[in-house]
Design a protein around this motif. Sequence first.
Motif, PDB file in Angstrom:
ATOM      1  N   ASN A 145      44.216  44.122  35.696  1.00 18.50           N
ATOM      2  CA  ASN A 145      43.126  43.513  34.930  1.00 18.50           C
ATOM      3  C   ASN A 145      42.634  42.202  35.547  1.00 18.50           C
ATOM      4  O   ASN A 145      41.573  41.718  35.174  1.00 18.50           O
ATOM      5  CB  ASN A 145      43.564  43.272  33.486  1.00 18.50           C
ATOM      6  CG  ASN A 145      43.795  44.569  32.748  1.00 18.50           C
ATOM      7  OD1 ASN A 145      43.145  45.568  33.001  1.00 18.50           O
ATOM      8  ND2 ASN A 145      44.750  44.564  31.835  1.00 18.50           N
ATOM      9  N   LYS A 146      43.404  41.632  36.442  1.00 24.19           N
ATOM     10  CA  LYS A 146      43.037  40.363  37.083  1.00 24.19           C
ATOM     11  C   LYS A 146      42.072  40.652  38.239  1.00 24.19           C
ATOM     12  O   LYS A 146      42.312  41.578  39.020  1.00 24.19           O
ATOM     13  CB  LYS A 146      44.309  39.684  37.612  1.00 24.19           C
ATOM     14  CG  LYS A 146      44.096  38.311  38.185  1.00 24.19           C
ATOM     15  CD  LYS A 146      45.446  37.705  38.580  1.00 24.19           C
ATOM     16  CE  LYS A 146      45.272  36.330  39.170  1.00 24.19           C
ATOM     17  NZ  LYS A 146      46.553  35.717  39.510  1.00 24.19           N
ATOM     18  N   PRO A 147      40.982  39.889  38.363  1.00 29.79           N
ATOM     19  CA  PRO A 147      40.052  40.124  39.479  1.00 29.79           C
ATOM     20  C   PRO A 147      40.767  40.025  40.826  1.00 29.79           C
ATOM     21  O   PRO A 147      41.567  39.116  41.052  1.00 29.79           O
ATOM     22  CB  PRO A 147      39.021  39.005  39.330  1.00 29.79           C
ATOM     23  CG  PRO A 147      39.109  38.579  37.908  1.00 29.79           C
ATOM     24  CD  PRO A 147      40.532  38.803  37.501  1.00 29.79           C
ATOM     25  N   LYS A 148      40.485  40.961  41.706  1.00 33.97           N
ATOM     26  CA  LYS A 148      41.173  41.021  43.007  1.00 33.97           C
ATOM     27  C   LYS A 148      40.945  39.755  43.829  1.00 33.97           C
ATOM     28  O   LYS A 148      41.804  39.350  44.589  1.00 33.97           O
ATOM     29  CB  LYS A 148      40.711  42.236  43.817  1.00 33.97           C
ATOM     30  CG  LYS A 148      40.830  43.565  43.095  1.00 33.97           C
ATOM     31  CD  LYS A 148      42.248  43.971  42.830  1.00 33.97           C
ATOM     32  CE  LYS A 148      42.345  45.368  42.290  1.00 33.97           C
ATOM     33  NZ  LYS A 148      42.508  45.486  40.871  1.00 33.97           N
ATOM     34  N   GLY A 149      39.819  39.101  43.656  1.00 33.77           N
ATOM     35  CA  GLY A 149      39.530  37.872  44.385  1.00 33.77           C
ATOM     36  C   GLY A 149      40.397  36.704  43.957  1.00 33.77           C
ATOM     37  O   GLY A 149      40.495  35.710  44.671  1.00 33.77           O
ATOM     38  N   ASP A 150      41.030  36.817  42.800  1.00 26.34           N
ATOM     39  CA  ASP A 150      41.893  35.745  42.286  1.00 26.34           C
ATOM     40  C   ASP A 150      43.360  35.946  42.655  1.00 26.34           C
ATOM     41  O   ASP A 150      44.193  35.112  42.331  1.00 26.34           O
ATOM     42  CB  ASP A 150      41.774  35.648  40.756  1.00 26.34           C
ATOM     43  CG  ASP A 150      40.411  35.147  40.315  1.00 26.34           C
ATOM     44  OD1 ASP A 150      39.682  34.598  41.157  1.00 26.34           O
ATOM     45  OD2 ASP A 150      40.082  35.306  39.122  1.00 26.34           O
ATOM     46  N   THR A 166      46.701  35.993  44.869  1.00 28.33           N
ATOM     47  CA  THR A 166      47.226  35.293  46.040  1.00 28.33           C
ATOM     48  C   THR A 166      47.757  36.352  47.011  1.00 28.33           C
ATOM     49  O   THR A 166      47.899  37.527  46.648  1.00 28.33           O
ATOM     50  CB  THR A 166      48.374  34.337  45.654  1.00 28.33           C
ATOM     51  OG1 THR A 166      49.470  35.120  45.163  1.00 28.33           O
ATOM     52  CG2 THR A 166      47.939  33.317  44.614  1.00 28.33           C
ATOM     53  N   GLY A 167      48.053  35.938  48.213  1.00 23.80           N
ATOM     54  CA  GLY A 167      48.625  36.864  49.184  1.00 23.80           C
ATOM     55  C   GLY A 167      49.950  37.425  48.712  1.00 23.80           C
ATOM     56  O   GLY A 167      50.245  38.614  48.892  1.00 23.80           O
ATOM     57  N   ASN A 168      50.766  36.586  48.095  1.00 30.60           N
ATOM     58  CA  ASN A 168      52.072  37.040  47.585  1.00 30.60           C
ATOM     59  C   ASN A 168      51.898  38.035  46.443  1.00 30.60           C
ATOM     60  O   ASN A 168      52.644  39.011  46.349  1.00 30.60           O
ATOM     61  CB  ASN A 168      52.913  35.857  47.111  1.00 30.60           C
ATOM     62  CG  ASN A 168      53.454  35.036  48.257  1.00 30.60           C
ATOM     63  OD1 ASN A 168      53.562  35.515  49.374  1.00 30.60           O
ATOM     64  ND2 ASN A 168      53.773  33.792  47.980  1.00 30.60           N
ATOM     65  N   GLU A 169      50.933  37.779  45.564  1.00 32.48           N
ATOM     66  CA  GLU A 169      50.696  38.707  44.460  1.00 32.48           C
ATOM     67  C   GLU A 169      50.239  40.068  44.981  1.00 32.48           C
ATOM     68  O   GLU A 169      50.680  41.106  44.486  1.00 32.48           O
ATOM     69  CB  GLU A 169      49.640  38.149  43.504  1.00 32.48           C
ATOM     70  CG  GLU A 169      50.118  37.007  42.646  1.00 32.48           C
ATOM     71  CD  GLU A 169      49.027  36.390  41.800  1.00 32.48           C
ATOM     72  OE1 GLU A 169      49.363  35.842  40.740  1.00 32.48           O
ATOM     73  OE2 GLU A 169      47.851  36.445  42.188  1.00 32.48           O
ATOM     74  N   ALA A 170      49.357  40.074  45.988  1.00 32.52           N
ATOM     75  CA  ALA A 170      48.876  41.334  46.558  1.00 32.52           C
ATOM     76  C   ALA A 170      50.028  42.108  47.197  1.00 32.52           C
ATOM     77  O   ALA A 170      50.146  43.330  47.018  1.00 32.52           O
ATOM     78  CB  ALA A 170      47.777  41.063  47.582  1.00 32.52           C
ATOM     79  N   ALA A 171      50.892  41.410  47.915  1.00 31.22           N
ATOM     80  CA  ALA A 171      52.033  42.069  48.545  1.00 31.22           C
ATOM     81  C   ALA A 171      53.002  42.603  47.492  1.00 31.22           C
ATOM     82  O   ALA A 171      53.497  43.733  47.613  1.00 31.22           O
ATOM     83  CB  ALA A 171      52.752  41.093  49.475  1.00 31.22           C
ATOM     84  N   ASP A 172      53.271  41.815  46.451  1.00 29.42           N
ATOM     85  CA  ASP A 172      54.166  42.266  45.383  1.00 29.42           C
ATOM     86  C   ASP A 172      53.571  43.449  44.632  1.00 29.42           C
ATOM     87  O   ASP A 172      54.286  44.394  44.277  1.00 29.42           O
ATOM     88  CB  ASP A 172      54.456  41.130  44.404  1.00 29.42           C
ATOM     89  CG  ASP A 172      55.379  40.075  44.976  1.00 29.42           C
ATOM     90  OD1 ASP A 172      56.132  40.394  45.924  1.00 29.42           O
ATOM     91  OD2 ASP A 172      55.350  38.926  44.477  1.00 29.42           O
ATOM     92  N   TYR A 173      52.261  43.425  44.399  1.00 24.13           N
ATOM     93  CA  TYR A 173      51.603  44.541  43.713  1.00 24.13           C
ATOM     94  C   TYR A 173      51.742  45.817  44.539  1.00 24.13           C
ATOM     95  O   TYR A 173      52.097  46.873  44.008  1.00 24.13           O
ATOM     96  CB  TYR A 173      50.127  44.215  43.470  1.00 24.13           C
ATOM     97  CG  TYR A 173      49.394  45.322  42.750  1.00 24.13           C
ATOM     98  CD1 TYR A 173      49.475  45.451  41.375  1.00 24.13           C
ATOM     99  CD2 TYR A 173      48.636  46.251  43.453  1.00 24.13           C
ATOM    100  CE1 TYR A 173      48.818  46.474  40.699  1.00 24.13           C
ATOM    101  CE2 TYR A 173      47.975  47.276  42.794  1.00 24.13           C
ATOM    102  CZ  TYR A 173      48.057  47.380  41.421  1.00 24.13           C
ATOM    103  OH  TYR A 173      47.415  48.402  40.765  1.00 24.13           O
ATOM    104  N   ALA A 174      51.470  45.718  45.812  1.00 25.32           N
ATOM    105  CA  ALA A 174      51.589  46.894  46.689  1.00 25.32           C
ATOM    106  C   ALA A 174      53.025  47.413  46.701  1.00 25.32           C
ATOM    107  O   ALA A 174      53.260  48.617  46.604  1.00 25.32           O
ATOM    108  CB  ALA A 174      51.122  46.552  48.105  1.00 25.32           C
TER     109      ALA A 174
END
Length: 56
Positions: A35-40, A42-50
């Motif tokens: 639900n959080k906009p992808k532009g918001d 962080t690099g760590n959040e994107a890696a953890d999500y993946a």
Amino acid sequence: MKKTITLLGLLVSVTLMTACAPEIGSDAWCAGMENKPKGDWTGNEAADYAKHCVFK
């Protein structure tokens, strides 16, 4: 004395609010990230999500 009590109350409130954050990789955390906009993100959040939500 009143300032000390107010400061202590504020400290306890902040501690309790931060303790309620969902654990990284939990279903609630993954849903929150969706639900959080992808532009918001962080690099760590994107890696953890993946790691935890996409490639379970």
